[in-house]
Design a protein around this motif. Structure first.
Motif, PDB file in Angstrom:
ATOM      1  N   LEU A  54       0.822  -1.199   0.000  1.00  0.00           N
ATOM      2  CA  LEU A  54       0.000   0.000   0.000  1.00  0.00           C
ATOM      3  C   LEU A  54       0.864   1.261   0.000  1.00  0.00           C
ATOM      4  O   LEU A  54       0.592   2.215  -0.734  1.00  0.00           O
ATOM      5  CB  LEU A  54      -0.926  -0.014   1.220  1.00  0.00           C
ATOM      6  CG  LEU A  54      -2.004   1.054   1.290  1.00  0.00           C
ATOM      7  CD1 LEU A  54      -2.971   0.930   0.113  1.00  0.00           C
ATOM      8  CD2 LEU A  54      -2.755   0.947   2.598  1.00  0.00           C
ATOM      9  N   ALA A  55       1.930   1.271   0.790  1.00  0.00           N
ATOM     10  CA  ALA A  55       2.836   2.421   0.849  1.00  0.00           C
ATOM     11  C   ALA A  55       3.552   2.625  -0.487  1.00  0.00           C
ATOM     12  O   ALA A  55       3.785   3.764  -0.901  1.00  0.00           O
ATOM     13  CB  ALA A  55       3.846   2.235   1.974  1.00  0.00           C
ATOM     14  N   ALA A  56       3.906   1.531  -1.159  1.00  0.00           N
ATOM     15  CA  ALA A  56       4.562   1.659  -2.459  1.00  0.00           C
ATOM     16  C   ALA A  56       3.588   2.204  -3.505  1.00  0.00           C
ATOM     17  O   ALA A  56       3.976   2.994  -4.380  1.00  0.00           O
ATOM     18  CB  ALA A  56       5.108   0.303  -2.910  1.00  0.00           C
ATOM     19  N   ARG A  57       2.349   1.822  -3.387  1.00  0.00           N
ATOM     20  CA  ARG A  57       1.353   2.284  -4.365  1.00  0.00           C
ATOM     21  C   ARG A  57       0.940   3.736  -4.129  1.00  0.00           C
ATOM     22  O   ARG A  57       0.667   4.475  -5.071  1.00  0.00           O
ATOM     23  CB  ARG A  57       0.124   1.377  -4.271  1.00  0.00           C
ATOM     24  CG  ARG A  57      -0.891   1.648  -5.332  1.00  0.00           C
ATOM     25  CD  ARG A  57      -1.951   0.593  -5.361  1.00  0.00           C
ATOM     26  NE  ARG A  57      -2.970   0.955  -6.330  1.00  0.00           N
ATOM     27  CZ  ARG A  57      -4.166   0.444  -6.385  1.00  0.00           C
ATOM     28  NH1 ARG A  57      -4.504  -0.492  -5.537  1.00  0.00           N
ATOM     29  NH2 ARG A  57      -5.034   0.838  -7.292  1.00  0.00           N
ATOM     30  N   PHE A  58       0.904   4.137  -2.879  1.00  0.00           N
ATOM     31  CA  PHE A  58       0.491   5.490  -2.515  1.00  0.00           C
ATOM     32  C   PHE A  58       1.521   6.110  -1.572  1.00  0.00           C
ATOM     33  O   PHE A  58       1.275   6.246  -0.367  1.00  0.00           O
ATOM     34  CB  PHE A  58      -0.886   5.472  -1.836  1.00  0.00           C
ATOM     35  CG  PHE A  58      -1.964   4.890  -2.683  1.00  0.00           C
ATOM     36  CD1 PHE A  58      -2.538   5.624  -3.710  1.00  0.00           C
ATOM     37  CD2 PHE A  58      -2.418   3.600  -2.469  1.00  0.00           C
ATOM     38  CE1 PHE A  58      -3.546   5.095  -4.499  1.00  0.00           C
ATOM     39  CE2 PHE A  58      -3.421   3.057  -3.248  1.00  0.00           C
ATOM     40  CZ  PHE A  58      -3.986   3.802  -4.275  1.00  0.00           C
ATOM     41  N   PRO A  59       2.672   6.516  -2.102  1.00  0.00           N
ATOM     42  CA  PRO A  59       3.714   7.070  -1.223  1.00  0.00           C
ATOM     43  C   PRO A  59       3.264   8.384  -0.589  1.00  0.00           C
ATOM     44  O   PRO A  59       2.509   9.153  -1.187  1.00  0.00           O
ATOM     45  CB  PRO A  59       4.895   7.280  -2.167  1.00  0.00           C
ATOM     46  CG  PRO A  59       4.312   7.324  -3.530  1.00  0.00           C
ATOM     47  CD  PRO A  59       3.067   6.502  -3.497  1.00  0.00           C
ATOM     48  N   ASP A  60       3.726   8.620   0.631  1.00  0.00           N
ATOM     49  CA  ASP A  60       3.390   9.860   1.330  1.00  0.00           C
ATOM     50  C   ASP A  60       4.050  11.067   0.677  1.00  0.00           C
ATOM     51  O   ASP A  60       3.487  12.144   0.639  1.00  0.00           O
ATOM     52  CB  ASP A  60       3.839   9.793   2.789  1.00  0.00           C
ATOM     53  CG  ASP A  60       2.976   8.832   3.608  1.00  0.00           C
ATOM     54  OD1 ASP A  60       1.827   8.594   3.210  1.00  0.00           O
ATOM     55  OD2 ASP A  60       3.465   8.328   4.612  1.00  0.00           O
ATOM     56  N   LYS A  61       5.261  10.890   0.188  1.00  0.00           N
ATOM     57  CA  LYS A  61       6.008  11.992  -0.392  1.00  0.00           C
ATOM     58  C   LYS A  61       6.660  11.515  -1.683  1.00  0.00           C
ATOM     59  O   LYS A  61       7.313  10.495  -1.700  1.00  0.00           O
ATOM     60  CB  LYS A  61       7.091  12.448   0.594  1.00  0.00           C
ATOM     61  CG  LYS A  61       7.887  13.624   0.106  1.00  0.00           C
ATOM     62  CD  LYS A  61       8.888  14.031   1.175  1.00  0.00           C
ATOM     63  CE  LYS A  61       9.727  15.191   0.653  1.00  0.00           C
ATOM     64  NZ  LYS A  61      10.761  15.543   1.617  1.00  0.00           N
ATOM     65  N   GLN A  62       6.455  12.262  -2.734  1.00  0.00           N
ATOM     66  CA  GLN A  62       7.074  11.908  -3.994  1.00  0.00           C
ATOM     67  C   GLN A  62       8.300  12.786  -4.208  1.00  0.00           C
ATOM     68  O   GLN A  62       8.288  13.980  -3.905  1.00  0.00           O
ATOM     69  CB  GLN A  62       6.091  12.123  -5.148  1.00  0.00           C
ATOM     70  CG  GLN A  62       4.901  11.195  -5.065  1.00  0.00           C
ATOM     71  CD  GLN A  62       3.945  11.399  -6.213  1.00  0.00           C
ATOM     72  OE1 GLN A  62       4.149  12.239  -7.073  1.00  0.00           O
ATOM     73  NE2 GLN A  62       2.864  10.627  -6.233  1.00  0.00           N
ATOM     74  N   GLU A  63       9.368  12.164  -4.699  1.00  0.00           N
ATOM     75  CA  GLU A  63      10.580  12.915  -4.970  1.00  0.00           C
ATOM     76  C   GLU A  63      10.372  13.772  -6.215  1.00  0.00           C
ATOM     77  O   GLU A  63       9.741  13.353  -7.163  1.00  0.00           O
ATOM     78  CB  GLU A  63      11.758  11.962  -5.130  1.00  0.00           C
ATOM     79  CG  GLU A  63      12.020  11.200  -3.839  1.00  0.00           C
ATOM     80  CD  GLU A  63      13.407  10.630  -3.819  1.00  0.00           C
ATOM     81  OE1 GLU A  63      14.284  11.110  -4.550  1.00  0.00           O
ATOM     82  OE2 GLU A  63      13.608   9.689  -3.044  1.00  0.00           O
ATOM     83  N   MET A  64      10.951  14.962  -6.187  1.00  0.00           N
ATOM     84  CA  MET A  64      10.808  15.875  -7.317  1.00  0.00           C
ATOM     85  C   MET A  64      11.979  15.717  -8.266  1.00  0.00           C
ATOM     86  O   MET A  64      13.100  15.467  -7.849  1.00  0.00           O
ATOM     87  CB  MET A  64      10.725  17.307  -6.788  1.00  0.00           C
ATOM     88  CG  MET A  64       9.589  17.435  -5.821  1.00  0.00           C
ATOM     89  SD  MET A  64       8.853  19.029  -5.615  1.00  0.00           S
ATOM     90  CE  MET A  64       8.961  19.859  -7.106  1.00  0.00           C
ATOM     91  N   ASP A  65      11.700  15.851  -9.546  1.00  0.00           N
ATOM     92  CA  ASP A  65      12.736  15.808 -10.565  1.00  0.00           C
ATOM     93  C   ASP A  65      13.521  17.110 -10.540  1.00  0.00           C
ATOM     94  O   ASP A  65      12.961  18.176 -10.357  1.00  0.00           O
ATOM     95  CB  ASP A  65      12.112  15.666 -11.951  1.00  0.00           C
ATOM     96  CG  ASP A  65      12.298  14.292 -12.526  1.00  0.00           C
ATOM     97  OD1 ASP A  65      13.205  13.577 -12.062  1.00  0.00           O
ATOM     98  OD2 ASP A  65      11.539  13.934 -13.444  1.00  0.00           O
ATOM     99  N   ASP A  66      14.832  17.039 -10.738  1.00  0.00           N
ATOM    100  CA  ASP A  66      15.659  18.252 -10.813  1.00  0.00           C
ATOM    101  C   ASP A  66      15.617  18.840 -12.211  1.00  0.00           C
ATOM    102  O   ASP A  66      16.248  19.845 -12.464  1.00  0.00           O
ATOM    103  CB  ASP A  66      17.113  17.938 -10.405  1.00  0.00           C
ATOM    104  CG  ASP A  66      17.246  17.666  -8.922  1.00  0.00           C
ATOM    105  OD1 ASP A  66      16.377  18.123  -8.156  1.00  0.00           O
ATOM    106  OD2 ASP A  66      18.207  16.979  -8.538  1.00  0.00           O
ATOM    107  N   GLY A  67      14.876  18.226 -13.125  1.00  0.00           N
ATOM    108  CA  GLY A  67      14.821  18.495 -14.519  1.00  0.00           C
ATOM    109  C   GLY A  67      14.540  19.833 -14.941  1.00  0.00           C
ATOM    110  O   GLY A  67      14.771  20.587 -15.698  1.00  0.00           O
TER     111      GLY A  67
END
Length: 67
Positions: A54-67
């Motif tokens: 469940l945590a993998a499917r709905f992570p609390d915080k998503q990492e942002m791209d430096d792009g």
């Protein structure tokens, strides 16, 4: 207020009614015994693997791209 179990009735239901041996009866969780006695829907509480999925499917915080 504390809950009390009617152990005599539970043991009679498990060992006489279900034909469980004493070791089998005492190895059951309350949820498993309730299910065997026809109570509840058979779903057990979420285990660690279910929580991880469940945590993998709905992570609390998503990492942002430096792009």
């Amino acid at each position: 207020m504390s809950a009390r179990f009617d152990w005599n009735a539970l043991m009679a239901a498990g060992m006489r009614g279900l034909g469980l041996r004493p070791a089998e009866f005492w190895a059951l969780t309350p949820a498993e015994l309730a299910f065997l006695l026809g109570h509840g829907d058979g779903r057990l509480p979420m285990d660690r693997a279910g929580l991880d999925a469940l945590a993998a499917r709905f992570p609390d915080k998503q990492e942002m791209d430096d792009g």
